[in-house]
Design a protein around this motif. Structure first.
Motif, PDB file in Angstrom:
ATOM      1  N   LEU A  25       9.030  -5.255   4.693  1.00  0.00           N
ATOM      2  CA  LEU A  25       8.094  -5.987   3.844  1.00  0.00           C
ATOM      3  C   LEU A  25       6.651  -5.607   4.154  1.00  0.00           C
ATOM      4  CD1 LEU A  25       9.794  -9.499   3.988  1.00  0.00           C
ATOM      5  CD2 LEU A  25       9.621  -8.013   1.976  1.00  0.00           C
ATOM      6  N   MET A  26       6.336  -5.423   5.424  1.00  0.00           N
ATOM      7  CA  MET A  26       4.959  -5.089   5.790  1.00  0.00           C
ATOM      8  C   MET A  26       4.566  -3.698   5.307  1.00  0.00           C
ATOM      9  SD  MET A  26       4.463  -6.819   9.593  1.00  0.00           S
ATOM     10  CE  MET A  26       2.706  -6.429   9.618  1.00  0.00           C
ATOM     11  N   VAL A  27       5.487  -2.761   5.378  1.00  0.00           N
ATOM     12  CA  VAL A  27       5.188  -1.411   4.881  1.00  0.00           C
ATOM     13  C   VAL A  27       4.959  -1.447   3.369  1.00  0.00           C
ATOM     14  CG1 VAL A  27       6.158   0.882   4.474  1.00  0.00           C
ATOM     15  CG2 VAL A  27       6.324  -0.158   6.738  1.00  0.00           C
ATOM     16  N   LEU A  28       5.806  -2.178   2.653  1.00  0.00           N
ATOM     17  CA  LEU A  28       5.639  -2.267   1.197  1.00  0.00           C
ATOM     18  C   LEU A  28       4.311  -2.924   0.829  1.00  0.00           C
ATOM     19  CD1 LEU A  28       9.254  -3.325   0.110  1.00  0.00           C
ATOM     20  CD2 LEU A  28       8.169  -1.086  -0.156  1.00  0.00           C
ATOM     21  N   LEU A  29       3.987  -4.021   1.497  1.00  0.00           N
ATOM     22  CA  LEU A  29       2.705  -4.684   1.251  1.00  0.00           C
ATOM     23  C   LEU A  29       1.538  -3.781   1.653  1.00  0.00           C
ATOM     24  CD1 LEU A  29       3.596  -8.262   2.565  1.00  0.00           C
ATOM     25  CD2 LEU A  29       3.046  -7.675   0.200  1.00  0.00           C
ATOM     26  N   GLY A  30       1.714  -3.029   2.750  1.00  0.00           N
ATOM     27  CA  GLY A  30       0.667  -2.123   3.207  1.00  0.00           C
ATOM     28  C   GLY A  30       0.394  -1.009   2.220  1.00  0.00           C
ATOM     29  N   ILE A  31       1.438  -0.468   1.632  1.00  0.00           N
ATOM     30  CA  ILE A  31       1.270   0.587   0.629  1.00  0.00           C
ATOM     31  C   ILE A  31       0.495   0.047  -0.570  1.00  0.00           C
ATOM     32  CG2 ILE A  31       2.496   2.032  -1.044  1.00  0.00           C
ATOM     33  CD1 ILE A  31       4.697   2.370   1.089  1.00  0.00           C
ATOM     34  N   LEU A  38      -0.238 -11.394   5.577  1.00  0.00           N
ATOM     35  CA  LEU A  38      -1.655 -11.118   5.818  1.00  0.00           C
ATOM     36  C   LEU A  38      -1.875  -9.755   6.464  1.00  0.00           C
ATOM     37  CD1 LEU A  38      -4.629 -12.074   5.926  1.00  0.00           C
ATOM     38  CD2 LEU A  38      -4.129 -12.915   8.218  1.00  0.00           C
ATOM     39  N   LEU A  39      -1.172  -9.480   7.562  1.00  0.00           N
ATOM     40  CA  LEU A  39      -1.372  -8.211   8.254  1.00  0.00           C
ATOM     41  C   LEU A  39      -0.725  -7.057   7.498  1.00  0.00           C
ATOM     42  CD1 LEU A  39      -0.937  -9.241  12.006  1.00  0.00           C
ATOM     43  CD2 LEU A  39      -3.033  -9.041  10.650  1.00  0.00           C
ATOM     44  N   GLY A  40       0.362  -7.335   6.793  1.00  0.00           N
ATOM     45  CA  GLY A  40       0.990  -6.275   6.011  1.00  0.00           C
ATOM     46  C   GLY A  40       0.051  -5.733   4.948  1.00  0.00           C
ATOM     47  N   ALA A  41      -0.430  -6.618   4.079  1.00  0.00           N
ATOM     48  CA  ALA A  41      -1.343  -6.193   3.015  1.00  0.00           C
ATOM     49  C   ALA A  41      -2.734  -5.904   3.562  1.00  0.00           C
ATOM     50  CB  ALA A  41      -1.415  -7.272   1.938  1.00  0.00           C
ATOM     51  N   GLY A  42      -3.203  -6.739   4.509  1.00  0.00           N
ATOM     52  CA  GLY A  42      -4.555  -6.580   5.031  1.00  0.00           C
ATOM     53  C   GLY A  42      -4.769  -5.268   5.759  1.00  0.00           C
ATOM     54  N   CYS A  43      -3.803  -4.869   6.587  1.00  0.00           N
ATOM     55  CA  CYS A  43      -3.932  -3.595   7.296  1.00  0.00           C
ATOM     56  C   CYS A  43      -3.787  -2.417   6.335  1.00  0.00           C
ATOM     57  CB  CYS A  43      -2.909  -3.505   8.428  1.00  0.00           C
ATOM     58  SG  CYS A  43      -3.325  -4.567   9.835  1.00  0.00           S
ATOM     59  N   GLY A  44      -3.081  -2.637   5.236  1.00  0.00           N
ATOM     60  CA  GLY A  44      -3.032  -1.614   4.193  1.00  0.00           C
ATOM     61  C   GLY A  44      -4.412  -1.403   3.581  1.00  0.00           C
ATOM     62  N   CYS A  45      -5.123  -2.515   3.322  1.00  0.00           N
ATOM     63  CA  CYS A  45      -6.480  -2.417   2.779  1.00  0.00           C
ATOM     64  C   CYS A  45      -7.426  -1.756   3.779  1.00  0.00           C
ATOM     65  CB  CYS A  45      -6.995  -3.808   2.407  1.00  0.00           C
ATOM     66  SG  CYS A  45      -6.143  -4.557   0.993  1.00  0.00           S
ATOM     67  N   ILE A  46      -7.227  -2.047   5.066  1.00  0.00           N
ATOM     68  CA  ILE A  46      -8.050  -1.408   6.097  1.00  0.00           C
ATOM     69  C   ILE A  46      -7.859   0.108   6.052  1.00  0.00           C
ATOM     70  CG2 ILE A  46      -8.253  -1.094   8.608  1.00  0.00           C
ATOM     71  CD1 ILE A  46      -7.709  -4.090   8.896  1.00  0.00           C
ATOM     72  N   GLY A  47      -6.628   0.544   5.796  1.00  0.00           N
ATOM     73  CA  GLY A  47      -6.338   1.973   5.690  1.00  0.00           C
ATOM     74  C   GLY A  47      -6.285   2.434   4.247  1.00  0.00           C
ATOM     75  N   SER A  48      -7.257   2.014   3.442  1.00  0.00           N
ATOM     76  CA  SER A  48      -7.279   2.401   2.020  1.00  0.00           C
ATOM     77  C   SER A  48      -7.374   3.917   1.879  1.00  0.00           C
ATOM     78  CB  SER A  48      -8.465   1.734   1.312  1.00  0.00           C
ATOM     79  OG  SER A  48      -8.259   0.351   1.159  1.00  0.00           O
ATOM     80  N   THR A  49      -6.544   4.437   1.009  1.00  0.00           N
ATOM     81  CA  THR A  49      -6.524   5.884   0.758  1.00  0.00           C
ATOM     82  C   THR A  49      -7.083   6.201  -0.630  1.00  0.00           C
ATOM     83  OG1 THR A  49      -4.204   5.579   0.099  1.00  0.00           O
ATOM     84  CG2 THR A  49      -4.624   6.418   2.324  1.00  0.00           C
ATOM     85  N   VAL A  50      -6.445   5.643  -1.664  1.00  0.00           N
ATOM     86  CA  VAL A  50      -6.902   5.884  -3.038  1.00  0.00           C
ATOM     87  C   VAL A  50      -7.259   4.568  -3.719  1.00  0.00           C
ATOM     88  CG1 VAL A  50      -5.653   8.041  -3.326  1.00  0.00           C
ATOM     89  CG2 VAL A  50      -4.493   5.888  -3.829  1.00  0.00           C
ATOM     90  N   ASN A  51      -7.544   3.550  -2.935  1.00  0.00           N
ATOM     91  CA  ASN A  51      -7.876   2.240  -3.482  1.00  0.00           C
ATOM     92  C   ASN A  51      -9.127   2.330  -4.360  1.00  0.00           C
ATOM     93  OD1 ASN A  51      -8.562  -0.415  -3.983  1.00  0.00           O
ATOM     94  ND2 ASN A  51      -8.673  -1.035  -1.848  1.00  0.00           N
ATOM     95  N   PRO A  52      -8.998   2.146  -5.670  1.00  0.00           N
ATOM     96  CA  PRO A  52     -10.155   2.324  -6.557  1.00  0.00           C
ATOM     97  C   PRO A  52     -11.214   1.249  -6.391  1.00  0.00           C
ATOM     98  CG  PRO A  52      -8.292   1.453  -7.793  1.00  0.00           C
ATOM     99  CD  PRO A  52      -7.780   1.783  -6.422  1.00  0.00           C
ATOM    100  N   PHE A  53     -10.824   0.085  -5.812  1.00  0.00           N
ATOM    101  CA  PHE A  53     -11.761  -1.025  -5.689  1.00  0.00           C
ATOM    102  C   PHE A  53     -12.608  -0.964  -4.419  1.00  0.00           C
ATOM    103  CE2 PHE A  53      -8.026  -2.615  -8.044  1.00  0.00           C
ATOM    104  CZ  PHE A  53      -8.639  -2.768  -9.279  1.00  0.00           C
ATOM    105  N   GLU A  64      -1.426  -0.314  10.331  1.00  0.00           N
ATOM    106  CA  GLU A  64      -0.142  -0.860   9.893  1.00  0.00           C
ATOM    107  C   GLU A  64       0.902  -0.770  10.998  1.00  0.00           C
ATOM    108  OE1 GLU A  64       1.539  -3.133   7.120  1.00  0.00           O
ATOM    109  OE2 GLU A  64      -0.289  -2.036   6.635  1.00  0.00           O
ATOM    110  N   GLY A  65       0.905   0.343  11.716  1.00  0.00           N
ATOM    111  CA  GLY A  65       1.876   0.497  12.801  1.00  0.00           C
ATOM    112  C   GLY A  65       1.680  -0.542  13.891  1.00  0.00           C
ATOM    113  N   SER A  66       0.440  -0.758  14.297  1.00  0.00           N
ATOM    114  CA  SER A  66       0.178  -1.737  15.350  1.00  0.00           C
ATOM    115  C   SER A  66       0.462  -3.162  14.865  1.00  0.00           C
ATOM    116  CB  SER A  66      -1.276  -1.634  15.820  1.00  0.00           C
ATOM    117  OG  SER A  66      -2.178  -1.947  14.774  1.00  0.00           O
ATOM    118  N   ALA A  67       0.185  -3.422  13.595  1.00  0.00           N
ATOM    119  CA  ALA A  67       0.447  -4.763  13.049  1.00  0.00           C
ATOM    120  C   ALA A  67       1.941  -5.065  13.029  1.00  0.00           C
ATOM    121  CB  ALA A  67      -0.126  -4.868  11.637  1.00  0.00           C
ATOM    122  N   ILE A  68       2.740  -4.088  12.661  1.00  0.00           N
ATOM    123  CA  ILE A  68       4.196  -4.277  12.641  1.00  0.00           C
ATOM    124  C   ILE A  68       4.706  -4.588  14.043  1.00  0.00           C
ATOM    125  CG2 ILE A  68       6.397  -3.075  12.310  1.00  0.00           C
ATOM    126  CD1 ILE A  68       5.084  -1.647   9.912  1.00  0.00           C
TER     127      ILE A  68
END
Length: 531
Positions: free
Chosen positions: A113-119, A156-171, A204-208
């Motif tokens: 779930l955390m990886v999916l939310l992170g992506i 929170l950490l799943g999606a939040g750490c994904g945002c921290i590691g934004s790659t192509v996030n247009p926002f 994401e890895g550390s959050a998991i």
């Protein structure tokens, strides 16, 4: 039922005696602190800062509600939607079935779930959209033998750490790159993407690891829960006993199976609708749309009226002024715009609210609820979640007051002046601190990029530092603050759903967040020096 009661006792045995501070009081103190800071800055002659008036302070919660109204309304309708789904019994029965199949392997759910939310967080900035998942995963992980702190951290950490590691996030990344491009600066998008991937892997890895370790302790011995006795009682009342999965553990009926299908479609459409597909060159959901250019003549009276309507003051023009404004008008809407008027990929909270309102009554019909029962159930759920919507509004009030008094711009300009003649390591760490502080005032990632990047980006280039690292410094610092700042209303809303007090959450997660911040700032500092 006996299992549910035993679970309650086990959780309570490990609970701390006291609950945490009320979320409304925490936000009220932040609001008062913002006002006091504006008075101090104005009294000491800080440029661009005005002292908050009594009227501004008193109006800020109302203005915050106005500013956050789309999110608040979405949360209220979502409460009604989930109450209708719960009334059918399908969700609890489905979760019970899933838990039964995963018996002994429940921990596997968390990293998946955390990886999916992170992506989702890394690619399109999924953050505010995570609100419903606090309830859904709360029910699922509680039934699996965890506490709701586990589910809150997963979301929170799943999606939040994904945002921290934004790659192509247009926002975030996209807006920052566009702001610099508009000023004539070139950005190596490939380098930004690479840095984003590395940050994503670290965060994401550390959050998991952090969440799985906590969840394993709670699963092994529920007295290890970080939640207080009051919180555990509230958790049991919301997710256990008569309302919990244990009481609905029978086989799924055909109606309930179809309800779960409609439920899954509801959230799948929501996720798809928020992804800005056009930014990735995907036009599937815009198929069939036809537009035409509309040229409108503009005279001086139009400009004066527009200025007045926007509250910008009185515009005086010397001589006659005329011109044209060219806009694009949709003649034929795209096929996916049938229900809301906006194609998938262009939805925001208004369109999603419409969608969940519709699906609430579609699911009610599938579940066999009468019209009267469906309406009463929906209203009950909407009323029960109103307090969470008010938390979001009050959190937004702090940002509104900082903007009205000029504190946000003053912090940015003062920091930029202080960093104008420093070395790369000092600039990197200093920029991170600036963004950490400023993110309290501007929780919006796109808003932060729009305000700050035209100042911090050129400053980095002027000093000979890589602007790509500057972009990731903004993304990382802003994302870290959103993991714990009470000015981000969605965080407090998610904790309220999970029956976790803000103070308990901070005690549980703060050491991890500080460690993550230090690690990522160190990495970006090295990149600032070597690139």
């Amino acid at each position: 039922m006996a299992d549910a009661e035993a679970k309650k006792g086990a959780f309570r045995k490990g609970g701390k005696k006291k609950g945490g501070a009320n979320s409304y009081l925490i936000l009220a103190w932040f609001l008062v602190g913002t006002a006091i800071l504006s008075w101090i800055c104005a009294a000491t002659g800080q440029p661009g800062v005005s002292a908050a008036s009594v009227a501004q302070i008193l109006n800020s919660p109302v203005n915050g509600f106005t500013s956050a109204l789309p999110v608040c309304l979405f949360v209220i309708v979502l409460g009604g939607f989930l109450e209708v789904v719960g009334k059918t019994g399908a969700l609890n029965a489905g979760i019970a079935s899933l838990v039964k199949k995963l018996r002994g392997k429940e921990l596997v759910l968390i990293p998946i779930l955390m990886v999916l939310l992170g992506i989702c967080g890394s690619t399109y900035g999924m953050c505010e959209e995570t609100v419903p998942f606090y309830l859904l995963l709360g029910a699922a992980l509680y039934a699996a033998g965890f506490d709701t702190m586990t589910s809150a951290l997963t979301v929170l950490l799943g999606a939040g750490c994904g945002c921290i590691g934004s790659t192509v996030n247009p926002f975030s990344v996209g807006v920052a790159e566009a702001a610099l491009a508009d000023m004539g600066y070139d950005v190596n998008k490939g380098l930004v993407l690479l840095l984003g991937f590395i940050v994503f892997a670290i965060a994401e890895g550390s959050a998991i690891v952090f969440v799985v370790r906590y969840a394993r302790r709670v699963k092994a011995d529920r007295s290890n829960s970080a939640m207080s006795e009051a919180e555990l009682t509230a958790m049991d009342e919301e997710f256990g006993g008569e309302k919990g999965v244990a009481s609905k553990a029978g086989n799924l009926t055909p109606r309930q199976r179809w309800v779960l299908v409609a439920f899954a479609i509801s959230f799948a459409v929501m996720i798809v609708s928020f992804v800005p597909w056009s930014s990735f060159g995907v036009s599937l959901f815009d198929a069939g749309q036809k537009t035409e250019e509309v040229v409108t003549k503009v005279k001086d009276d139009d400009l004066v009226s527009a200025y007045a309507d926007k509250g910008l003051g009185t515009l005086r023009l010397d001589g006659n002024v005329s011109g044209t404004v060219t806009t694009s008008s949709v003649v034929t809407p795209a096929w996916s715009a049938l229900l809301t008027g906006a194609s998938l990929g262009n939805w925001y909270f208004n369109e999603c609210t419409t969608w969940f309102l519709l699906m609430a009554f579609v699911i009610a019909a599938i579940g066999g609820l009468s019209a009267d029962e469906a309406v009463k159930t929906f209203l009950k759920g909407a009323a029960g979640i109103l307090d969470i919507a008010l938390v979001i509004a009050l959190a937004r009030a702090i940002s509104v007051l900082m903007h009205e008094t000029g504190l946000d711009t003053w912090i940015l300009n003062s920091a930029a002046a202080g960093l104008s003649k420093v070395s790369a390591p000092v600039f990197s760490v200093g920029s991170s601190i600036v963004y950490l502080l400023l993110s309290f005032a501007i929780p919006s990632s796109s808003g932060m990029a729009t305000v700050s990047m035209p100042i911090m980006g050129p400053l980095a280039i002027k000093l000979g530092f890589p602007v790509e690292v500057m972009i990731m410094t903004y993304v990382v610092s802003h994302g870290i603050i959103l993991l714990f700042t009470p000015t981000f209303g969605v965080l407090l809303a998610g904790l309220a759903f999970s029956k976790v007090e803000y103070s308990t959450f901070l005690k549980t997660v703060m050491r991890y967040i500080v460690g993550l911040a230090i690690a990522l700032i160190a990495f970006l500092t090295v990149m600032m020096v070597v690139l």
